[in-house]
Design an enzyme around this catalytic site. Structure first.
Site: not given
Ligand code: UDP
Length: 310
Positions: A103, A146
């Protein structure tokens, strides 16, 4: 003078990347919440007018005033024992942290580079691993936090590229070693080197027949820097194709440290990949990159670093 953001700047790779960017004339803003990072890795940069440090969790909104040219998203716990201790943070930084970093890149019209991982291939069924292999990951195993977070991060990165037109890059990082690894992060290099230096037995997991390929940190960072300057958007493996069994690796470390340590065998962790070696044809072709530091030279530099710390 370009401005780069490095998330995870106080970590092993983030700090070396920060040094590299500064040496190429970038201004760097490093962000880290220090849960696995260490300020000692960046303390040599304090007072450098081109470096600024922000202590923040990157899963929260990132407010950065001014122009930004590159966002490098390197924040994440990165060793199997860290995933066990920090499973939710690992998922959050790979998912929410990647969203925030993308973003920011989109808002600033900056290029973006994701630190992804060979763990995307899980316990691979093809060997060596090429980037077009989709992997063999157990989503609900202890490493799944992960692996799946990084796979999600790759999907999010490609979505920002395709939907928002962000200039994104994805590096799949294979096992890397060098100075600034945490002595007690549980990964094989700090574990074996510190055990060998103390004269303690080296803890080989399983029968030691599983393989890994170890890349010296300066080689890895060079490949990553080149990728950030490229216009290539699909994942690129960066790692060293020299493959050793974990047992052979333990023996190399005993020999290089001139240690009298022996090997002792411990249970193999759940879902520990049996084999791992990067196919680096893509990096060779697109970036003109291949590793330059031999295992012998890289181990010597790493051992010198750990000698001062064990
Ligand atoms: N390993 C080992 N002894 C240790 C730590 C790790 O034999 O004290 C093995 C581990 O089981 C794996 C390999 O070394 O097969 C590399 O482990 P690491 O945690 O460094 O990273 P991974 O490649 O598994 O993500």
């Amino acid at each position: 003078m370009p401005t780069s953001i490095v998330t995870g700047a106080a970590g092993f790779l983030g700090s070396h990347l920060t040094d590299k960017l500064l040496s190429h004339g970038h201004k760097v803003i490093g962000i880290d919440n220090l849960i696995t990072g260490n300020v000692a890795n960046i303390e040599h940069l304090m007072g450098n007018e081109n470096f600024k440090f922000i202590k923040q969790d990157v899963t929260e909104y990132l407010y950065i005033p001014g122009a930004v040219d590159f966002v490098f998203h390197f924040a994440s716990p990165a060793s199997p024992i860290d995933y066990l201790e920090l499973p939710i943070q690992t998922l959050k930084v790979g998912a929410l942290g990647t969203h925030k970093a993308l973003g920011l890149a989109n808002a600033k019209k900056a290029a973006f580079l994701l630190a992804s991982t060979s763990e995307c291939y899980g316990d691979p069924l093809i060997h060596p691993q090429t980037e077009d292999y989709w992997g063999n990951v157990n989503p609900i195993g202890p490493r799944g936090v992960y692996d799946e977070a990084k796979r999600f991060a790759e999907a999010m990165t490609m979505a920002y590229h395709r939907y928002h037109g962000v200039n994104t890059h994805i590096v799949r990082i294979f096992n890397t070693y060098g100075p600034r690894m945490r002595l007690k992060d549980g990964r094989v290099v700090p574990a074996f080197v510190s055990q060998a230096l103390r004269g303690e037995p080296l803890t080989v997991f399983g029968d030691g027949s599983q393989t890994r390929s170890f890349c010296y940190v300066s080689d890895l960072i060079e490949g990553i820097y080149r990728l950030s300057q490229s216009d290539f958007h699909e994942p690129v493996n960066i790692g060293n194709p020299l493959e050793l069994t974990v047992k052979e690796f333990a023996e190399r470390i005993i020999a290089t440290t001139s240690s009298k340590s022996e090997l002792c065998y411990k249970p193999l962790p759940v879902d520990d990949p049996k084999q791992r070696r990067p196919d680096i044809s893509r990096a060779q072709k697109i970036l003109g990159w291949e590793p330059a530091v031999s295992l012998e030279d890289g181990l010597k530099l790493t051992i010198d670093y750990f000698k001062k710390r064990v």
